[in-house]
Design a protein around this motif. Structure first.
Motif, PDB file in Angstrom:
ATOM      1  N   ASP A 107      29.085 -27.345 -21.734  1.00 57.83           N
ATOM      2  CA  ASP A 107      28.050 -26.356 -22.022  1.00 57.83           C
ATOM      3  C   ASP A 107      27.041 -26.959 -22.999  1.00 57.83           C
ATOM      4  O   ASP A 107      27.371 -27.248 -24.150  1.00 57.83           O
ATOM      5  N   GLY A 108      25.820 -27.156 -22.548  1.00 51.81           N
ATOM      6  CA  GLY A 108      24.773 -27.729 -23.381  1.00 51.81           C
ATOM      7  C   GLY A 108      24.769 -29.245 -23.425  1.00 51.81           C
ATOM      8  O   GLY A 108      23.949 -29.839 -24.133  1.00 51.81           O
ATOM      9  N   GLU A 110      23.965 -33.002 -22.753  1.00 57.12           N
ATOM     10  CA  GLU A 110      22.811 -33.719 -22.194  1.00 57.12           C
ATOM     11  C   GLU A 110      23.202 -34.531 -20.963  1.00 57.12           C
ATOM     12  O   GLU A 110      22.358 -34.816 -20.107  1.00 57.12           O
ATOM     13  N   ALA A 113      23.233 -31.963 -17.940  1.00 55.23           N
ATOM     14  CA  ALA A 113      21.898 -31.508 -17.543  1.00 55.23           C
ATOM     15  C   ALA A 113      20.955 -32.659 -17.221  1.00 55.23           C
ATOM     16  O   ALA A 113      19.843 -32.434 -16.753  1.00 55.23           O
ATOM     17  N   ARG A 161      26.400 -27.520 -13.889  1.00 63.70           N
ATOM     18  CA  ARG A 161      24.995 -27.700 -14.277  1.00 63.70           C
ATOM     19  C   ARG A 161      24.250 -26.368 -14.393  1.00 63.70           C
ATOM     20  O   ARG A 161      23.173 -26.313 -14.986  1.00 63.70           O
ATOM     21  N   ASN A 166      23.760 -23.767 -19.387  1.00 60.47           N
ATOM     22  CA  ASN A 166      23.099 -24.828 -18.608  1.00 60.47           C
ATOM     23  C   ASN A 166      22.172 -24.240 -17.555  1.00 60.47           C
ATOM     24  O   ASN A 166      22.496 -23.229 -16.923  1.00 60.47           O
TER      25      ASN A 166
END
Length: 203
Positions: A107-108, A110, A113, A161, A166
């Motif tokens: 979650d979150g 980098e 994503a 994602r 996200n």
């Protein structure tokens, strides 16, 4: 000798006694016999008509293949949430928060994503060593999942994602197919530095 009064008393006593019970013959009613015969005939007819040469609506004709369900990736969409729960949630947790200092969060992240190829290669080859996620350093190993089909990998990647906070786009199965064919790697990525190098090569 019994006098007349004694004889009369004995007769009266015998009259008061009940007769011995006896079993009478009671044949089965004809109506019951007809009903039983009709049920037997109906059952025999049902068995005959529901066989392989009868009507399909009179019996269950599903084959073993029907009961087993479709093969993985055969015309049905893979469920990313189910795949995540079965393969990833034990480490990264159902919340995607991971375990501090042990398993990095999704979650979150980098990495989640970021570049689609990076996500695809992590799932295909795994990663070991040091990696920094959201400013925290983790050192461990994540297994590869080459046994999952391209559609299943795409489903789980697309799920993480877009889940929690996200907002990244979905990944298509074709990317995993291409990376699987193009890749010659046989070992996990050695930490975040090697993952960054993969992205740098693409650009």
């Amino acid at each position: 000798m019994l006098n007349d009064n004694d004889k009369t008393s004995e007769s009266r006593a015998q009259e008061r006694e009940q007769a011995e019970p006896s079993e009478k013959s009671q044949p089965i009613p004809l109506l019951f016999l007809i009903g039983a015969a009709a049920l037997v005939l109906w059952g025999a007819g049902y068995i005959v008509l529901s066989g392989s040469f009868g009507r399909a609506d009179l019996g269950d004709r599903r084959t073993l293949a029907d009961l087993s369900g479709p093969a993985p990736g055969a015309g049905t969409a893979a469920n990313g949430k189910q795949l995540f729960t079965a393969n990833c949630a034990a480490c990264h947790q159902a919340t995607g928060k991971g375990l501090p200092g042990v398993f990095p969060p999704l979650d979150g992240s980098e990495w989640v994503a970021g570049d689609e190829r990076t996500v695809a290669n992590i799932l295909l080859h795994g990663i070991t060593g040091e990696i920094t996620v959201m400013g925290s350093t983790f050192k461990g190993a994540m297994p590869a999942f080459p046994q999952l089909s391209d559609a299943e990998l795409a489903a789980v990647a697309s799920y993480i994602r877009a889940e929690w906070s996200n907002k990244a786009g979905a990944i298509k199965p074709e990317l995993f197919e291409a990376e699987r064919k193009a890749g010659t790697r046989t070992a996990p990525f050695n930490g975040g530095a090697e993952l960054k190098a993969l992205t740098a090569k693409a650009s």
